[in-house]
Scaffold this motif. Structure first.
Motif, PDB file in Angstrom:
ATOM      1  N   ASP A 505       0.857  -1.192   0.000  1.00 11.32           N
ATOM      2  CA  ASP A 505       0.000   0.000   0.000  1.00 11.32           C
ATOM      3  C   ASP A 505       0.888   1.235   0.000  1.00 11.32           C
ATOM      4  O   ASP A 505       0.779   2.120  -0.822  1.00 11.32           O
ATOM      5  CB  ASP A 505      -0.894   0.015   1.261  1.00 11.32           C
ATOM      6  CG  ASP A 505      -1.890  -1.127   1.235  1.00 11.32           C
ATOM      7  OD1 ASP A 505      -2.411  -1.408   0.144  1.00 11.32           O
ATOM      8  OD2 ASP A 505      -2.089  -1.763   2.292  1.00 11.32           O
ATOM      9  N   ILE A 506       1.758   1.240   0.956  1.00 14.26           N
ATOM     10  CA  ILE A 506       2.716   2.355   1.113  1.00 14.26           C
ATOM     11  C   ILE A 506       4.108   1.759   1.311  1.00 14.26           C
ATOM     12  O   ILE A 506       4.239   0.770   2.048  1.00 14.26           O
ATOM     13  CB  ILE A 506       2.363   3.209   2.357  1.00 14.26           C
ATOM     14  CG1 ILE A 506       0.951   3.804   2.241  1.00 14.26           C
ATOM     15  CG2 ILE A 506       3.395   4.316   2.582  1.00 14.26           C
ATOM     16  CD1 ILE A 506       0.438   4.428   3.536  1.00 14.26           C
ATOM     17  N   VAL A 533       2.448  -1.557   5.063  1.00 12.70           N
ATOM     18  CA  VAL A 533       3.445  -0.495   4.874  1.00 12.70           C
ATOM     19  C   VAL A 533       4.844  -1.107   4.864  1.00 12.70           C
ATOM     20  O   VAL A 533       5.263  -1.721   5.844  1.00 12.70           O
ATOM     21  CB  VAL A 533       3.334   0.580   5.979  1.00 12.70           C
ATOM     22  CG1 VAL A 533       4.305   1.724   5.703  1.00 12.70           C
ATOM     23  CG2 VAL A 533       1.894   1.088   6.086  1.00 12.70           C
ATOM     24  N   ALA A 556       3.305  -0.165  -5.261  1.00 15.97           N
ATOM     25  CA  ALA A 556       2.623   0.530  -4.150  1.00 15.97           C
ATOM     26  C   ALA A 556       1.752   1.665  -4.654  1.00 15.97           C
ATOM     27  O   ALA A 556       1.959   2.201  -5.739  1.00 15.97           O
ATOM     28  CB  ALA A 556       3.665   1.068  -3.175  1.00 15.97           C
ATOM     29  N   LEU A 558       1.590   4.443  -2.870  1.00 23.25           N
ATOM     30  CA  LEU A 558       2.279   5.670  -2.437  1.00 23.25           C
ATOM     31  C   LEU A 558       3.706   5.335  -2.025  1.00 23.25           C
ATOM     32  O   LEU A 558       3.946   4.322  -1.348  1.00 23.25           O
ATOM     33  CB  LEU A 558       1.534   6.291  -1.236  1.00 23.25           C
ATOM     34  CG  LEU A 558       2.152   7.526  -0.615  1.00 23.25           C
ATOM     35  CD1 LEU A 558       1.980   8.732  -1.557  1.00 23.25           C
ATOM     36  CD2 LEU A 558       1.508   7.832   0.743  1.00 23.25           C
ATOM     37  N   VAL A 560       6.870   6.989   0.093  1.00 27.96           N
ATOM     38  CA  VAL A 560       7.229   8.039   1.061  1.00 27.96           C
ATOM     39  C   VAL A 560       8.751   8.037   1.186  1.00 27.96           C
ATOM     40  O   VAL A 560       9.364   6.971   1.251  1.00 27.96           O
ATOM     41  CB  VAL A 560       6.608   7.759   2.445  1.00 27.96           C
ATOM     42  CG1 VAL A 560       7.052   8.800   3.478  1.00 27.96           C
ATOM     43  CG2 VAL A 560       5.085   7.716   2.340  1.00 27.96           C
ATOM     44  N   ILE A 622       1.275  11.370   5.456  1.00 28.81           N
ATOM     45  CA  ILE A 622       1.256  10.106   4.700  1.00 28.81           C
ATOM     46  C   ILE A 622      -0.176   9.674   4.406  1.00 28.81           C
ATOM     47  O   ILE A 622      -0.543   9.354   3.271  1.00 28.81           O
ATOM     48  CB  ILE A 622       2.008   9.010   5.487  1.00 28.81           C
ATOM     49  CG1 ILE A 622       3.508   9.336   5.563  1.00 28.81           C
ATOM     50  CG2 ILE A 622       1.791   7.635   4.861  1.00 28.81           C
ATOM     51  CD1 ILE A 622       4.293   8.433   6.510  1.00 28.81           C
ATOM     52  N   TYR A 626      -2.043   9.234   0.937  1.00 32.87           N
ATOM     53  CA  TYR A 626      -2.516   7.900   0.557  1.00 32.87           C
ATOM     54  C   TYR A 626      -3.962   7.978   0.055  1.00 32.87           C
ATOM     55  O   TYR A 626      -4.326   7.408  -0.969  1.00 32.87           O
ATOM     56  CB  TYR A 626      -2.406   6.943   1.739  1.00 32.87           C
ATOM     57  CG  TYR A 626      -2.884   5.541   1.416  1.00 32.87           C
ATOM     58  CD1 TYR A 626      -4.147   5.094   1.793  1.00 32.87           C
ATOM     59  CD2 TYR A 626      -2.074   4.688   0.671  1.00 32.87           C
ATOM     60  CE1 TYR A 626      -4.592   3.832   1.466  1.00 32.87           C
ATOM     61  CE2 TYR A 626      -2.508   3.411   0.333  1.00 32.87           C
ATOM     62  CZ  TYR A 626      -3.773   2.981   0.736  1.00 32.87           C
ATOM     63  OH  TYR A 626      -4.217   1.740   0.400  1.00 32.87           O
TER      64      TYR A 626
END
Ligand SMILES: Cc1ncc(C[n+]2csc(CCOP(=O)(O)OP(=O)(O)O)c2C)c(N)n1
Ligand SMILES: CC(=O)[C@@H](O)[C@H](O)COP(=O)(O)O
Ligand SMILES: [Mg+2]
Length: 648
Positions: A505-506, A533, A556, A558, A560, A622, A626
């Protein structure tokens, strides 16, 4: 406290009777010892300039007259005498307190800020020249330490004074110390000046001068000896001092704790129709036994016990990064005699003291001369030596052209260890190491890396030592993580990141100590939001592990990035560039310092909270990103979650 609390400005200092000055000096020392024992700070340098600063404010009048202090870490007395005694002084170098350096925004009596050494003479000369151009009559006084004379810029200014102005007062505060004992020929020369017969070389109008100052007749008997020497001096029997060769009138050396003598010579310097340097001998740490006994430790110290001088820091935690680096470098130097360590006057702060003590032939302290340190390293490297240049991130800024023009362009094998990369909370904006990735990422062939912990720091040192080219290792001030060290370091494949935790996902790409923060965020978001994550230890800000980054970004929703560095041109920007160049549209949130200077504060936690970088701020950043990101139709990965450093 009878006098100090009532000093609201320099006029109150001038109004004091001579017999009150020793009391004021005593009260100032008491205040500085108390405040630095609570907050830490530059106790040694400031205890050494109490009488000197009182004399400055009795003979000159800021803000009309201009004081320029070199580094200005020795500016606490000046602050106390210019209306800043009180709550803010008590919190100096802490959140909401005064800066530990002079600061134009803090007071009209601070005409020039600093923090880096070597700038005072040039800035003061600029002010004196501006005065001459403006036709005004203020005095300009530069207070320069003996070690500041080892800075190239100081010598550039000296070279320029005579041809630029008629009136400039330079006070050379000679206490024999930099942070460590001062080094080099200039230091030896100053000692020569001091060990010669103690006399003051005054212009032949010495007698006239004596008429004009209180107690001058007492000096008359002394004057006859000086007059003889003055005649000799002008008859060429004396080789003039280095400073006279630069066109300054040299006076000294005089005792920098003798208030009466300072009064008399300040008055003379003030009246001089030529640029004049007053050589003042002071004692770093005067008035506090522990500081007198260990000037290096008490140059800049953490909070300490006022009676014993012992540090107040709690139970011993993990080693500081500087000590890990310093000890590891000794081991590398033992195995390979070609490796040498270079410091710019900071053996303790960089950790090079271990090399100095164990392998002195492979250790070089070049003084406060970062440009020279880098060029010296370049020269060494042309002859098969592998130099390790250990300079704080912020001070390395001083040597930027030497890095590009001499080391990188010629592709010489030099490794740079940049300590204090990230925040130096108490020192503030002049000392945070927040720009090095930006200023180095554009340099061709540069390898820029940051370890997640002390064990990886040693691996990266091995990597840089084996690398044929220019490597830069950045690491933070203070304690390391506290992980188990391997027995033998292992080189890392350059440009290879380290996936630590799966997620789709992240995925957070964290640099250095931000890996710890990334895990905390991943755990929290995972637990509370049910998101998967991932965490990657980026390791390299250049070259970035593009293959893995692109793979992650395709998977993913997103990406970061997290760095203890400004966002502008930093590691996160590098990641953006990689994705953009490869046409990968996945959004990226770059967590790092905003494009502004960061003040001093009590701790990194407080400074982060004040700059939108608290864990809560980062989490919100974040999650907002997202939610705004386009979902991707990929099944959640059920790979077990790894933990770091021990499954936390
Ligand atoms: C460019 C730069 N390099 C290194 C430092 C770290 N530093 C701060 S004060 C100091 C020693 C200054 O010695 P001196 O000028 O003699 O002043 P003193 O502390 O003895 O009063 C050093 C090396 C700095 N501030 N700036
Ligand atoms: C004034 C100066 O530049 C140094 O004394 C600096 O404050 C040292 O910083 P560290 O305490 O991080 O070694
Ligand atoms: Mg000094």
């Amino acid at each position: 406290m009878q006098i100090l609390p009532n000093i609201k400005g320099p006029d109150d200092v001038k109004a004091l009777a001579p017999e009150q000055l020793p009391i004021l000096a005593e009260e100032i020392r008491e205040e500085i010892i108390h405040v630095t024992s609570e907050n830490g700070g530059h106790i040694g340098p400031n205890l050494g300039v109490v009488e000197l600063t009182i004399a400055l404010h009795r003979h000159f009048s800021t803000p009309k007259d201009r004081f320029v202090f070199d580094v200005s870490h020795q500016g606490y007395v000046h602050k106390l005498l210019t209306g800043r005694y009180g709550e803010k002084f008590r919190k100096i170098r802490s959140t909401g307190g005064l800066s530990g350096f002079l600061n134009r925004e803090e007071s009209e009596h601070d005409c020039y800020g600093a923090g880096h050494a070597g700038t005072a003479l040039s800035a003061a000369l600029g002010m004196a020249t501006a005065r001459d151009l403006n036709g005004t009559d203020e005095h300009v006084v530069a207070l320069v330490g003996d070690a500041a004379l080892t800075c190239g810029i100081t010598m550039e200014a000296l070279n320029n004074i005579r041809s630029s102005t008629k009136r400039l007062v330079v006070i050379l505060n000679d206490n024999k110390w930099s942070i460590a004992p001062n080094v080099g020929a200039i230091s030896n020369y100053l000692n020569e000046l001091i060990t010669n017969p103690v006399y003051n070389r005054l212009h032949q109008d010495f007698e006239e001068f004596l008429e004009g100052v209180p107690g001058g007749d007492r000096l008359k008997k002394f004057g006859s000896k000086v007059k003889q020497e003055t005649k000799d001096f002008f008859s060429g029997d004396y080789e003039s001092s280095l400073f006279e060769k630069y066109g300054l009138r040299y006076i000294g050396p005089i005792d920098g704790h003798d208030q009466k003598l300072l009064d008399q010579y300040m008055e003379f310097a003030k009246k001089s129709e030529d640029p004049v340097i007053l050589h003042v001998l002071t004692t770093k740490g005067k008035g506090f036994e522990a500081a007198l006994g260990d000037p290096e430790k008490f140059h800049g110290t953490s909070p300490f016990c006022k009676t014993s001088g012992k540090s107040k820091s709690g139970k011993p935690g993990p080693s500081n990064y500087q000590d890990v680096m310093g000890r590891a470098l000794v081991d590398f130097c033992k195995k390979d005699k070609r490796i040498v360590g270079i410091t710019g006057a900071m053996p303790s702060g960089t950790g090079l003291k271990y090399l100095r003590d164990e392998l002195p032939e492979q250790y070089f302290d070049v003084g406060i001369a970062e440009e020279h340190a880098v060029l010296f390293a370049a020269g060494l490297a042309t002859s098969g030596i592998k130099p390790v240049v250990t300079i704080y991130s912020t001070f390395l800024q001083r040597a930027y052209d030497c890095i590009i023009h001499d080391v990188s362009l010629q592709d010489l094998d030099v490794m740079f260890c940049m300590d204090r990369a990230g925040l130096s909370p108490n020192d503030g904006a002049t000392h945070h190491g927040l720009f090095d990735i930006s200023y180095l990422r554009c340099v061709p062939r540069a390898v820029i890396m940051q370890p997640k912990d002390e064990d990886e720091l040693v691996d990266m040192m091995k990597t840089g030592l084996e690398h044929k080219g220019q490597s830069f290792i950045r690491y933070p001030r203070g304690a390391s993580v506290g992980v188990q060290m391997k027995d033998d370091a292992e080189a890392i494949e350059i440009g290879k990141a380290e996936p630590l935790r799966d997620g789709d996902d992240i995925i957070i790409w964290a640099l250095g100590p931000m890996v710890q923060d990334a895990f905390k965020l991943a755990n929290k978001i995972g637990a509370e939001q049910g998101l998967h994550v991932g965490v990657v230890n980026a390791r390299f800000a250049k070259p970035i592990d593009s293959k893995l980054l692109i793979e992650n970004a395709k998977k993913a929703r997103l990406i970061v990035t997290m760095e203890d560095h400004v966002v502008t041109g930093g590691f996160g920007t590098g990641c953006l560039e990689v994705l953009q160049e490869n046409n990968v549209q996945t959004p990226v949130v770059r967590l790092g310092w905003p494009d502004r200077f960061v003040d001093h504060g009590s701790s990194g936690t407080e400074l982060r909270a004040a700059n939108g970088l608290s864990p809560q701020d980062m989490e919100k950043n974040i999650l907002d990103a997202y939610r705004d990101a386009e979902p991707k139709a990929i099944a959640a990965d059920t790979t077990p979650v790894l933990g770091y450093p021990s499954g936390k």
